[in-house]
Structures are given as C-alpha cells and as structure tokens.
Design a protein around this motif. Structure first.
Motif, mmCIF file in Angstrom:
data_model
loop_
_atom_site.group_PDB
_atom_site.id
_atom_site.type_symbol
_atom_site.label_atom_id
_atom_site.label_comp_id
_atom_site.label_asym_id
_atom_site.label_seq_id
_atom_site.Cartn_x
_atom_site.Cartn_y
_atom_site.Cartn_z
ATOM 1 N N ALA A 276 0.821 -1.214 0.000
ATOM 2 C CA ALA A 276 0.000 0.000 0.000
ATOM 3 C C ALA A 276 0.852 1.259 0.000
ATOM 4 C CB ALA A 276 -0.931 -0.006 1.210
ATOM 5 N N SER A 277 1.996 1.210 0.697
ATOM 6 C CA SER A 277 2.860 2.392 0.771
ATOM 7 C C SER A 277 3.768 2.536 -0.441
ATOM 8 C CB SER A 277 3.707 2.331 2.043
ATOM 9 O OG SER A 277 4.625 1.253 1.982
ATOM 10 N N GLY A 278 3.731 1.570 -1.345
ATOM 11 C CA GLY A 278 4.547 1.650 -2.557
ATOM 12 C C GLY A 278 5.966 1.187 -2.381
ATOM 13 N N GLU A 279 6.263 0.492 -1.277
ATOM 14 C CA GLU A 279 7.612 -0.026 -1.055
ATOM 15 C C GLU A 279 7.883 -1.241 -1.949
ATOM 16 O OE1 GLU A 279 8.687 -0.745 3.065
ATOM 17 O OE2 GLU A 279 7.037 0.564 3.700
ATOM 18 N N ARG A 280 9.140 -1.548 -2.096
ATOM 19 C CA ARG A 280 9.601 -2.790 -2.726
ATOM 20 C C ARG A 280 9.161 -2.909 -4.185
ATOM 21 N NH1 ARG A 280 11.382 -6.362 1.636
ATOM 22 N NH2 ARG A 280 11.673 -4.946 3.387
ATOM 23 N N ALA A 281 9.174 -1.828 -4.937
ATOM 24 C CA ALA A 281 8.954 -1.855 -6.390
ATOM 25 C C ALA A 281 7.637 -2.523 -6.763
ATOM 26 C CB ALA A 281 10.128 -2.541 -7.090
ATOM 27 N N VAL A 282 6.525 -1.980 -6.300
ATOM 28 C CA VAL A 282 5.212 -2.486 -6.687
ATOM 29 C C VAL A 282 4.615 -1.573 -7.747
ATOM 30 C CG1 VAL A 282 4.820 -3.537 -4.439
ATOM 31 C CG2 VAL A 282 4.004 -1.213 -4.865
ATOM 32 N N SER A 283 3.648 -2.091 -8.486
ATOM 33 C CA SER A 283 2.995 -1.302 -9.519
ATOM 34 C C SER A 283 1.936 -0.401 -8.899
ATOM 35 C CB SER A 283 2.338 -2.229 -10.538
ATOM 36 O OG SER A 283 1.205 -2.866 -9.968
ATOM 37 N N PRO A 284 1.538 0.668 -9.595
ATOM 38 C CA PRO A 284 0.448 1.507 -9.081
ATOM 39 C C PRO A 284 -0.831 0.711 -8.846
ATOM 40 C CG PRO A 284 1.612 2.632 -10.848
ATOM 41 C CD PRO A 284 2.151 1.237 -10.816
ATOM 42 N N GLU A 285 -1.122 -0.267 -9.715
ATOM 43 C CA GLU A 285 -2.320 -1.091 -9.543
ATOM 44 C C GLU A 285 -2.254 -1.879 -8.239
ATOM 45 O OE1 GLU A 285 -4.202 -5.272 -11.170
ATOM 46 O OE2 GLU A 285 -2.598 -4.317 -12.329
ATOM 47 N N GLN A 286 -1.103 -2.493 -7.962
ATOM 48 C CA GLN A 286 -0.949 -3.273 -6.739
ATOM 49 C C GLN A 286 -1.051 -2.389 -5.505
ATOM 50 O OE1 GLN A 286 2.860 -4.863 -7.768
ATOM 51 N NE2 GLN A 286 2.035 -6.781 -8.604
ATOM 52 N N SER A 287 -0.400 -1.237 -5.554
ATOM 53 C CA SER A 287 -0.423 -0.323 -4.419
ATOM 54 C C SER A 287 -1.832 0.182 -4.153
ATOM 55 C CB SER A 287 0.518 0.855 -4.681
ATOM 56 O OG SER A 287 0.543 1.729 -3.580
ATOM 57 N N GLU A 288 -2.573 0.485 -5.205
ATOM 58 C CA GLU A 288 -3.928 0.997 -5.049
ATOM 59 C C GLU A 288 -4.847 -0.055 -4.442
ATOM 60 O OE1 GLU A 288 -7.579 2.659 -7.870
ATOM 61 O OE2 GLU A 288 -5.524 2.631 -8.644
ATOM 62 N N LYS A 289 -4.721 -1.302 -4.907
ATOM 63 C CA LYS A 289 -5.562 -2.367 -4.364
ATOM 64 C C LYS A 289 -5.273 -2.590 -2.883
ATOM 65 C CE LYS A 289 -4.696 -5.592 -7.559
ATOM 66 N NZ LYS A 289 -4.822 -6.929 -8.215
ATOM 67 N N ALA A 290 -3.986 -2.619 -2.514
ATOM 68 C CA ALA A 290 -3.618 -2.831 -1.113
ATOM 69 C C ALA A 290 -4.073 -1.668 -0.242
ATOM 70 C CB ALA A 290 -2.117 -3.033 -0.991
ATOM 71 N N ALA A 291 -3.904 -0.437 -0.739
ATOM 72 C CA ALA A 291 -4.281 0.734 0.055
ATOM 73 C C ALA A 291 -5.772 0.740 0.359
ATOM 74 C CB ALA A 291 -3.885 2.006 -0.690
ATOM 75 N N GLU A 292 -6.583 0.311 -0.605
ATOM 76 C CA GLU A 292 -8.023 0.261 -0.387
ATOM 77 C C GLU A 292 -8.374 -0.720 0.725
ATOM 78 O OE1 GLU A 292 -12.138 -0.789 -2.854
ATOM 79 O OE2 GLU A 292 -10.227 -0.668 -3.905
ATOM 80 N N LEU A 293 -7.672 -1.841 0.753
ATOM 81 C CA LEU A 293 -7.918 -2.838 1.793
ATOM 82 C C LEU A 293 -7.412 -2.372 3.157
ATOM 83 C CD1 LEU A 293 -6.912 -6.052 -0.188
ATOM 84 C CD2 LEU A 293 -9.227 -5.431 0.523
ATOM 85 N N ALA A 317 5.342 -14.083 3.411
ATOM 86 C CA ALA A 317 6.724 -13.765 3.023
ATOM 87 C C ALA A 317 7.050 -14.403 1.683
ATOM 88 C CB ALA A 317 7.699 -14.274 4.088
ATOM 89 N N ASN A 318 7.699 -13.610 0.817
ATOM 90 C CA ASN A 318 8.087 -14.116 -0.499
ATOM 91 C C ASN A 318 9.514 -13.714 -0.869
ATOM 92 O OD1 ASN A 318 7.867 -11.374 -1.212
ATOM 93 N ND2 ASN A 318 5.787 -11.628 -2.000
ATOM 94 N N GLY A 319 10.222 -13.056 0.048
ATOM 95 C CA GLY A 319 11.590 -12.630 -0.220
ATOM 96 C C GLY A 319 11.681 -11.330 -0.974
ATOM 97 N N HIS A 320 10.559 -10.763 -1.358
ATOM 98 C CA HIS A 320 10.548 -9.497 -2.113
ATOM 99 C C HIS A 320 9.834 -8.413 -1.314
ATOM 100 C CE1 HIS A 320 10.730 -7.133 -5.896
ATOM 101 N NE2 HIS A 320 9.592 -6.606 -5.444
ATOM 102 N N HIS A 321 8.562 -8.650 -1.004
ATOM 103 C CA HIS A 321 7.796 -7.661 -0.236
ATOM 104 C C HIS A 321 7.969 -7.863 1.269
ATOM 105 C CE1 HIS A 321 5.764 -8.375 -4.123
ATOM 106 N NE2 HIS A 321 5.723 -7.062 -4.164
ATOM 107 N N VAL A 322 8.058 -9.104 1.687
ATOM 108 C CA VAL A 322 8.362 -9.459 3.077
ATOM 109 C C VAL A 322 9.501 -10.461 3.046
ATOM 110 C CG1 VAL A 322 7.523 -10.584 5.168
ATOM 111 C CG2 VAL A 322 6.029 -9.024 3.924
#
Length: 409
Positions: A276-293, A317-322
């Motif tokens: 949601a905060s846009g960390e770890r190289a996420v797309s705008p679509e991913q960030s927007e979906k997480a922020a809404e949740l 955890a996936n080694g990228h975002h966590v």
C-alpha cells in the motif's frame, strides 16, 4: 543436549528460571525434560550463571509463506523471475529463503502455493538431506483468470495448472495429492499482487469450491482459503475450509462464524502495509488495491480479535515484499493492531500456529515429547513484545541441533 539457567516460556505461559533438555536420534531432536523453579521467585531473582538475562521460547511457526522467489544479491523482477528461471535453480533460492527464516528463529514454514519444486524441497529438508526448517506445502487449485493464474502474463505460454468445473477441480486436487502436497490452497476472492483482477472478484463457483474441499478432505488434506473480502470469507466458511488467509475485510458476522468454528486466520499485515505504501517496487495497480484494503483493515481485525477470532502468524513472506526473517516484526505488528498482550502475540506464532497446522501435539511447545525446536533470546518477549527481535537472538535450535548462534556455556 541441555540449556540451563534461562527463563523458560513454554508456548503458552512463563514457567520461570530453569532448563530444557533434549536428545537427538535418527536426525531429529525431541525434548526430554523441562525443569523450572517457581515463576514468581524466578521473576524476582532472575536466572543465574551463563544464561543470566536469557530466555528460551519455542521456534516460531509461519503458516503462510511463498518460498520460491529470487534470493540472491541485487534485485530481480518479482513477477517475471519465476517465468525465466529454471526449476533446478528456483529450488536453490527456495532453500536460501528457508534457511534465512531459520536464522531468524522460524523453525516451521508452510508454503501456500506449492508445486513439485516446493514438494521436492520439503522432502529434502524434512529428510535431513539439507538444513532447513520443517516445511509443509499446499498445492493451489486456481481457476483460469483466477488469483493464482493472474501471476502469469496472458501471452506467456507456460502456465501453472488451473481447473475449471467441479470435475477438473477434483482432478487437480488428486494431482497435488499424488505429487506430495500436505494440503490444498484455494482463492475465494481476487488478490493484490495478481495482475488485472480486483480483490472483490469471485474465484471459482460454489460448486467448484465445494468439490475442491470435499476431495481434499477425502484425501486427509486441509484446505487454506485466500479471502480478502467478507463475501469471500463467507464462501470459504460455507464450504468448510480449515483456515482463512488474509481475512482483510472481516466483518462482525464473519468474525462470529470463524470464532464459533474454531478455524484460524493468518492476517498477513506487513505485506499489505508495504504494498500500500509503494515499497519494494510495486505497480500503481498493486499499491492501489492494497491501500483500499488497508484503509479499512485494522479496526475490523481488532474487533474480530476481540470477538474471539484465533489469528495466527502468517506473513505471506516471499523474499521481495516481506523477507524471510521478518516474522518477528509481523508478530509485533499483530500485537499492535489487535491490542494484544505480548504473551498472546507470542502464542500466535508458537502453540496456536502449531495447532492451526494440525501439529499441536508435536510442535510449538517446550514440553517433553515435542520437537526440540527453540530460540534463545536476550530479554523476555512474553512480557515485552519489543524483545522479540532478530537482533536479540542468541541461538536457534532446529531438530535438536544448533543452526544459528551458540548456546550459552
């Protein structure tokens, strides 16, 4: 082997100053005795000797991870790396992630989107061929254009198996059972990191989900259900699943149903915060979906915890975002969001997590007959959850052997 003169927390409660002893046979370690003094006296006097100021707790259990992802130096694209990397190479990265978690005090992991790569890795680790935490792995049954399928770009020809229609769903469950799965993963809502969907999307029909759950249970495999929305949670509960993964928008009705059923929820807090905060190289679509949740999550989850929902450690955890090694930070986040005592938070990552995996009689406790999986720390994390931190780890014991740090002499 033995550790003594330490404060003992057994997975449920503090026992005071004492010792834990274990034996190792056939490559695995089993606790033989836990000896402690009076908790009140021990709290007042503190442990003496080489273990002064140290505590021992059971190894942590993460019920929701994804081992296969880039684990090397530098950076690789989260979505494309699995598509361009040979399976033989992927298993080495999965092993590196598992060993990183182990050094962080996590002695059991459950991979919730596994195939032959993770099944092979689990067999190698669990047989003692290579060092690593205990591994469980669930095969995913996803529909075409479902949450799992949408991690692969539409034009890419090599795709993970999907199932459409009740008969195909039953067949894929059987395929994973034959391949060596410990359980099955389904999605009853869309996701955040999957591309092109929304969290509110339905995944599979009720008839398909009922077929999956029925077939998995017939083969003695539990079913974990990815569900972000209240509707997705209801669909999963109606079908009789064994755990809810995420449960982000859990409402009062769903919380009451879950508490009554006794199943667990893995809240995966950190990953959605970071996306949601846009960390770890996420797309705008991913960030927007997480922020809404996330904007609606904390109050709903806290109310669910107060209603008796059994939340357990599950990081996604996936080694990228966590990272594998962030599990203690997730437990601290759970304490904060749910308003828990430090002890309740610690239970969520030990005895309660073990019960969620159906391993409560052998994991998650410091008790005779249980696995010799334990972590030695500076401080008392059941009193102060801030003491549950990787920087405070003195030693990690897995299967009765010291795999990180050193026991106090």
């Amino acid at each position: 082997m033995r550790i003594e003169n330490v404060e003992v927390w057994d997975g449920e409660r503090a026992l005071g100053a004492g010792s834990v002893e274990w034996s190792v046979a056939d490559g695995d370690g089993t606790i033989t005795s836990v000896s402690t003094g009076d908790t009140k006296d021990a709290s007042a006097s503190g442990a003496a000797g080489a273990g002064a100021g140290l505590s021992v707790i059971p190894g942590l259990i993460d019920t929701h991870v994804h081992l296969i992802g880039y684990a090397g130096r530098g950076h690789a694209d989260f979505l494309s790396w699995p598509l361009t990397t040979r399976p033989e190479e992927q298993v080495l990265h999965g092993l590196a992630h598992a060993q990183a978690a182990l050094r962080g005090g996590v002695t059991t992991l459950r991979d919730l989107s596994a195939d032959e790569i993770q099944f092979s890795l689990a067999r190698g680790v669990n047989s003692g061929l290579v060092d690593g935490p205990r591994l469980l792995a669930h095969g995913m049954v996803s529909m075409t254009a479902g949450h799992g399928d949408l991690f692969t770009p539409a034009a890419f020809p090599i795709r993970k198996p999907t199932a459409d229609g009740p008969d195909e769903c039953r067949k894929l469950v059987r395929h994973w059972a034959r391949a060596g799965a410990d359980g099955i993963k389904i999605a009853t809502s869309g996701g955040v990191l999957s591309v092109g969907d929304k969290a509110s999307w339905r995944n599979h029909t009720r008839a398909e989900i009922e077929a999956i759950v029925d077939e998995a249970h017939a083969l003695s495999m539990p079913v974990a259900a990815h569900a972000h929305t209240a509707e997705g949670i209801d669909i999963a509960l109606d079908a009789g699943v064994d755990s809810i993964e995420h449960g982000t928008l859990i409402g009062d009705e769903q919380a009451a149903r879950i508490a009554a059923s006794g199943i667990t929820v893995a809240p995966t807090l950190l990953i959605n915060d970071r996306i949601a905060s846009g960390e770890r190289a996420v797309s705008p679509e991913q960030s927007e979906k997480a922020a809404e949740l996330v904007s609606r999550r904390d109050g709903l989850m806290r109310a669910a915890a107060e209603a008796g929902v059994d939340f357990v450690l599950g990081t996604d955890a996936n080694g990228h975002h966590v990272d594998f090694g962030d599990q203690m930070a997730e437990v601290r986040a759970m304490a904060r969001v749910f308003g828990w005592t430090a002890e309740r938070a610690l239970q969520s990552a030990t005895s309660r997590a073990a019960a969620a995996l159906g391993r409560g009689s052998s994991l998650g406790r410091l008790a005779p007959g249980h696995a010799a999986d334990l972590v030695v720390l500076r401080g008392r994390p059941w009193d102060d959850i801030g003491a549950l931190d990787v920087s405070r780890i003195v030693a990690v014991v897995s299967r009765g052997r010291v795999v990180a740090g050193a026991l106090p002499e």
